[in-house]
Design a protein around this motif. Sequence first.
Motif, PDB file in Angstrom:
ATOM      1  N   LEU A  27      -1.349  -4.727  -4.564  1.00 54.35           N
ATOM      2  CA  LEU A  27      -1.036  -5.295  -3.258  1.00 54.35           C
ATOM      3  C   LEU A  27       0.453  -5.545  -3.122  1.00 54.35           C
ATOM      4  CD1 LEU A  27      -3.961  -7.838  -2.758  1.00 54.35           C
ATOM      5  CD2 LEU A  27      -3.468  -5.833  -1.344  1.00 54.35           C
ATOM      6  N   ALA A  28       1.066  -6.040  -4.195  1.00 55.01           N
ATOM      7  CA  ALA A  28       2.499  -6.314  -4.160  1.00 55.01           C
ATOM      8  C   ALA A  28       3.299  -5.058  -3.893  1.00 55.01           C
ATOM      9  CB  ALA A  28       2.946  -6.939  -5.480  1.00 55.01           C
ATOM     10  N   ALA A  29       2.842  -3.921  -4.439  1.00 54.58           N
ATOM     11  CA  ALA A  29       3.581  -2.677  -4.294  1.00 54.58           C
ATOM     12  C   ALA A  29       3.339  -2.010  -2.952  1.00 54.58           C
ATOM     13  CB  ALA A  29       3.197  -1.724  -5.420  1.00 54.58           C
ATOM     14  N   THR A  30       2.124  -2.143  -2.412  1.00 48.23           N
ATOM     15  CA  THR A  30       1.781  -1.389  -1.215  1.00 48.23           C
ATOM     16  C   THR A  30       1.816  -2.200   0.068  1.00 48.23           C
ATOM     17  OG1 THR A  30      -0.579  -1.858  -1.538  1.00 48.23           O
ATOM     18  CG2 THR A  30       0.317   0.127  -2.589  1.00 48.23           C
ATOM     19  N   ALA A  31       1.670  -3.520  -0.019  1.00 46.34           N
ATOM     20  CA  ALA A  31       1.583  -4.331   1.195  1.00 46.34           C
ATOM     21  C   ALA A  31       2.776  -5.250   1.368  1.00 46.34           C
ATOM     22  CB  ALA A  31       0.296  -5.162   1.172  1.00 46.34           C
ATOM     23  N   SER A  32       3.823  -5.046   0.595  1.00 43.75           N
ATOM     24  CA  SER A  32       5.038  -5.856   0.707  1.00 43.75           C
ATOM     25  C   SER A  32       4.755  -7.335   0.487  1.00 43.75           C
ATOM     26  CB  SER A  32       5.700  -5.642   2.076  1.00 43.75           C
ATOM     27  OG  SER A  32       6.045  -4.294   2.250  1.00 43.75           O
ATOM     28  N   ALA A  33       3.880  -7.646  -0.456  1.00 43.43           N
ATOM     29  CA  ALA A  33       3.636  -9.051  -0.795  1.00 43.43           C
ATOM     30  C   ALA A  33       4.936  -9.665  -1.287  1.00 43.43           C
ATOM     31  CB  ALA A  33       2.553  -9.154  -1.866  1.00 43.43           C
ATOM     32  N   THR A  34       5.218 -10.883  -0.881  1.00 43.09           N
ATOM     33  CA  THR A  34       6.481 -11.495  -1.275  1.00 43.09           C
ATOM     34  C   THR A  34       6.342 -12.413  -2.483  1.00 43.09           C
ATOM     35  OG1 THR A  34       6.159 -13.297   0.291  1.00 43.09           O
ATOM     36  CG2 THR A  34       7.357 -11.374   1.064  1.00 43.09           C
ATOM     37  N   THR A  35       5.133 -12.755  -2.862  1.00 40.08           N
ATOM     38  CA  THR A  35       4.974 -13.692  -3.976  1.00 40.08           C
ATOM     39  C   THR A  35       3.750 -13.349  -4.808  1.00 40.08           C
ATOM     40  OG1 THR A  35       5.926 -15.467  -2.632  1.00 40.08           O
ATOM     41  CG2 THR A  35       4.785 -16.108  -4.631  1.00 40.08           C
ATOM     42  N   LEU A  36       3.940 -13.355  -6.127  1.00 45.11           N
ATOM     43  CA  LEU A  36       2.831 -13.281  -7.070  1.00 45.11           C
ATOM     44  C   LEU A  36       2.620 -14.672  -7.640  1.00 45.11           C
ATOM     45  CD1 LEU A  36       3.586 -10.000  -9.068  1.00 45.11           C
ATOM     46  CD2 LEU A  36       1.849 -10.341  -7.316  1.00 45.11           C
ATOM     47  N   ASP A  37       1.356 -15.066  -7.813  1.00 43.52           N
ATOM     48  CA  ASP A  37       1.020 -16.400  -8.299  1.00 43.52           C
ATOM     49  C   ASP A  37       0.184 -16.299  -9.571  1.00 43.52           C
ATOM     50  OD1 ASP A  37       2.010 -17.484  -5.745  1.00 43.52           O
ATOM     51  OD2 ASP A  37       0.166 -16.638  -4.921  1.00 43.52           O
ATOM     52  N   PHE A  38       0.561 -17.076 -10.579  1.00 43.53           N
ATOM     53  CA  PHE A  38      -0.195 -17.134 -11.823  1.00 43.53           C
ATOM     54  C   PHE A  38      -0.393 -18.604 -12.188  1.00 43.53           C
ATOM     55  CE2 PHE A  38       2.458 -13.365 -11.816  1.00 43.53           C
ATOM     56  CZ  PHE A  38       1.561 -12.348 -12.110  1.00 43.53           C
ATOM     57  N   GLY A  39      -1.532 -18.918 -12.810  1.00 45.56           N
ATOM     58  CA  GLY A  39      -1.759 -20.307 -13.205  1.00 45.56           C
ATOM     59  C   GLY A  39      -2.825 -20.439 -14.269  1.00 45.56           C
ATOM     60  N   VAL A  40      -2.669 -21.467 -15.104  1.00 47.55           N
ATOM     61  CA  VAL A  40      -3.689 -21.835 -16.086  1.00 47.55           C
ATOM     62  C   VAL A  40      -3.803 -23.357 -16.060  1.00 47.55           C
ATOM     63  CG1 VAL A  40      -3.379 -19.854 -17.610  1.00 47.55           C
ATOM     64  CG2 VAL A  40      -1.965 -21.886 -17.936  1.00 47.55           C
ATOM     65  N   SER A  41      -4.973 -23.864 -16.378  1.00 47.70           N
ATOM     66  CA  SER A  41      -5.148 -25.317 -16.390  1.00 47.70           C
ATOM     67  C   SER A  41      -6.220 -25.709 -17.393  1.00 47.70           C
ATOM     68  CB  SER A  41      -5.529 -25.842 -15.003  1.00 47.70           C
ATOM     69  OG  SER A  41      -6.874 -25.523 -14.699  1.00 47.70           O
ATOM     70  N   TYR A  42      -6.221 -27.004 -17.719  1.00 48.38           N
ATOM     71  CA  TYR A  42      -7.244 -27.574 -18.593  1.00 48.38           C
ATOM     72  C   TYR A  42      -7.619 -28.935 -18.028  1.00 48.38           C
ATOM     73  CZ  TYR A  42      -9.614 -29.746 -22.499  1.00 48.38           C
ATOM     74  OH  TYR A  42     -10.549 -30.389 -23.260  1.00 48.38           O
ATOM     75  N   HIS A  43      -8.906 -29.260 -18.051  1.00 47.88           N
ATOM     76  CA  HIS A  43      -9.356 -30.563 -17.590  1.00 47.88           C
ATOM     77  C   HIS A  43     -10.298 -31.167 -18.624  1.00 47.88           C
ATOM     78  CE1 HIS A  43     -12.398 -27.679 -16.174  1.00 47.88           C
ATOM     79  NE2 HIS A  43     -13.271 -28.675 -16.267  1.00 47.88           N
ATOM     80  N   GLY A  44     -10.206 -32.487 -18.783  1.00 41.94           N
ATOM     81  CA  GLY A  44     -11.045 -33.193 -19.738  1.00 41.94           C
ATOM     82  C   GLY A  44     -11.705 -34.399 -19.114  1.00 41.94           C
ATOM     83  N   GLY A  45     -12.604 -35.017 -19.867  1.00 38.33           N
ATOM     84  CA  GLY A  45     -13.366 -36.136 -19.336  1.00 38.33           C
ATOM     85  C   GLY A  45     -14.619 -35.610 -18.678  1.00 38.33           C
ATOM     86  N   GLY A  46     -15.760 -35.893 -19.186  1.00 39.51           N
ATOM     87  CA  GLY A  46     -16.983 -35.299 -18.652  1.00 39.51           C
ATOM     88  C   GLY A  46     -17.116 -33.876 -19.168  1.00 39.51           C
ATOM     89  N   GLN A  47     -17.234 -32.894 -18.272  1.00 39.67           N
ATOM     90  CA  GLN A  47     -17.336 -31.495 -18.648  1.00 39.67           C
ATOM     91  C   GLN A  47     -15.924 -30.904 -18.753  1.00 39.67           C
ATOM     92  OE1 GLN A  47     -19.950 -29.529 -15.854  1.00 39.67           O
ATOM     93  NE2 GLN A  47     -21.775 -30.489 -16.702  1.00 39.67           N
ATOM     94  N   SER A  48     -15.430 -30.782 -19.978  1.00 36.18           N
ATOM     95  CA  SER A  48     -14.091 -30.252 -20.201  1.00 36.18           C
ATOM     96  C   SER A  48     -14.112 -28.733 -20.115  1.00 36.18           C
ATOM     97  CB  SER A  48     -13.571 -30.687 -21.568  1.00 36.18           C
ATOM     98  OG  SER A  48     -13.541 -32.096 -21.669  1.00 36.18           O
ATOM     99  N   GLY A  49     -12.950 -28.155 -19.812  1.00 34.95           N
ATOM    100  CA  GLY A  49     -12.881 -26.709 -19.733  1.00 34.95           C
ATOM    101  C   GLY A  49     -11.515 -26.233 -19.300  1.00 34.95           C
ATOM    102  N   GLY A  50     -11.362 -24.929 -19.271  1.00 32.31           N
ATOM    103  CA  GLY A  50     -10.114 -24.308 -18.857  1.00 32.31           C
ATOM    104  C   GLY A  50     -10.275 -23.521 -17.576  1.00 32.31           C
ATOM    105  N   TRP A  51      -9.163 -23.010 -17.076  1.00 32.92           N
ATOM    106  CA  TRP A  51      -9.132 -22.316 -15.788  1.00 32.92           C
ATOM    107  C   TRP A  51      -7.932 -21.380 -15.785  1.00 32.92           C
ATOM    108  CZ3 TRP A  51      -5.160 -22.645 -12.173  1.00 32.92           C
ATOM    109  CH2 TRP A  51      -5.436 -22.277 -10.843  1.00 32.92           C
ATOM    110  N   GLY A  52      -8.101 -20.178 -15.263  1.00 28.64           N
ATOM    111  CA  GLY A  52      -7.000 -19.238 -15.127  1.00 28.64           C
ATOM    112  C   GLY A  52      -7.066 -18.568 -13.771  1.00 28.64           C
ATOM    113  N   ARG A  53      -5.898 -18.243 -13.208  1.00 30.58           N
ATOM    114  CA  ARG A  53      -5.868 -17.671 -11.864  1.00 30.58           C
ATOM    115  C   ARG A  53      -4.706 -16.698 -11.709  1.00 30.58           C
ATOM    116  NH1 ARG A  53      -3.439 -18.151  -6.965  1.00 30.58           N
ATOM    117  NH2 ARG A  53      -4.759 -17.971  -5.102  1.00 30.58           N
ATOM    118  N   VAL A  54      -4.911 -15.670 -10.897  1.00 26.13           N
ATOM    119  CA  VAL A  54      -3.844 -14.761 -10.490  1.00 26.13           C
ATOM    120  C   VAL A  54      -4.054 -14.446  -9.005  1.00 26.13           C
ATOM    121  CG1 VAL A  54      -5.166 -12.703 -11.157  1.00 26.13           C
ATOM    122  CG2 VAL A  54      -2.685 -12.564 -10.962  1.00 26.13           C
TER     123      VAL A  54
END
Length: 335
Positions: A27-54
């Motif tokens: 999409l970045a190459a063909t649609a002139s997207a101006t921003t790429l977003d990346f993220g990771v996270s971790y949460h604890g307390g109760g049901q702990s776990g991780g998260w990743g996003r692009v």
Amino acid sequence: MKLAPIKSALLNPAPMMKSWTALAFALAATASATTLDFGVSYHGGGQSGGWGRVGVSDVPALGGRFSAGVSTRTAEVGYSRNLALPPLGVVTARTDAAWAWSGGGRVSARLGGSVGPVALNLGGNVFSASAAQIDPLAVWNSDATDSRERGLNADLSVRYRVSRTLIAVAGGEFGGQNMGTLGVEGRRELTRTLPLDEAAQPGDEPETEPVGTLTWRAGVRAGQNVLGVTGGVSYATESGLNLGIDALVGPKTFSVTGSADAGELLGPGSSVRLYAAYEPWRTASTPLRAGIAATRPVGGGEVGLNVSGGRTLDGKTGYGARLTYTLPLGESTQP
């Protein structure tokens, strides 16, 4: 229709993440997207776990801007556009949708515009998945987030500029906990007197320079499980420091919220913000929330860190941390 491939993708999202990462770059190459977003996270307390996003954002499409993303929890899409609608002037519209791999989703929309001295803002959302199911850190945001598993919400705010330094405000929230607010906001520019220089003549008026802005708020809030008067004050300096505190006091009702923006504490282009909220009268949102969010330019993009936590409606303590990186690919001009 065979369900085995679908079930495998939901239980093991890694291949799906790789496919969407490739799609983001396409999409970045063909649609002139101006921003790429990346993220990771971790949460604890109760049901702990991780998260990743692009994801990608600010992609020109249909006269507006398009965004899309995929995480280990959800697939998301959004669209925003500015419209010229006389006599309203410029109207800003945005809609977002997210679908959770575990089932359920959320759809939200928001409109904002002004007519002369009146500014209007209207929003709403419907959901069959909780905010934490989409993003585990959402319940710790500085602004209260409905934490129910399913339902709908709507909110409306109206601001009327009485004068250059005084604004009348009214609003309402409907859905999880119905309530309304009425109030006024005032602003005062603060200055300091400079010492007279040696060339000053008798009778010359001393010069002044701005040192900050003081903003005050006062009003009432009434609704389900809440009734009281509100008051608050903020102080902003020329250097970017911004401090604010608000309180609600009434019969069997009390709450206090505060925040501090430290400006470019970590260097040019950076930001640091701390916040805390204690609102025990809330029945559909987390009553105790606190966090710190910081951003800093790195390698042509921007890295962000958010650490937050608090205590939920059922008395459980939770916390989480998120690390993000956004990479602009070109200049953006919003239609």
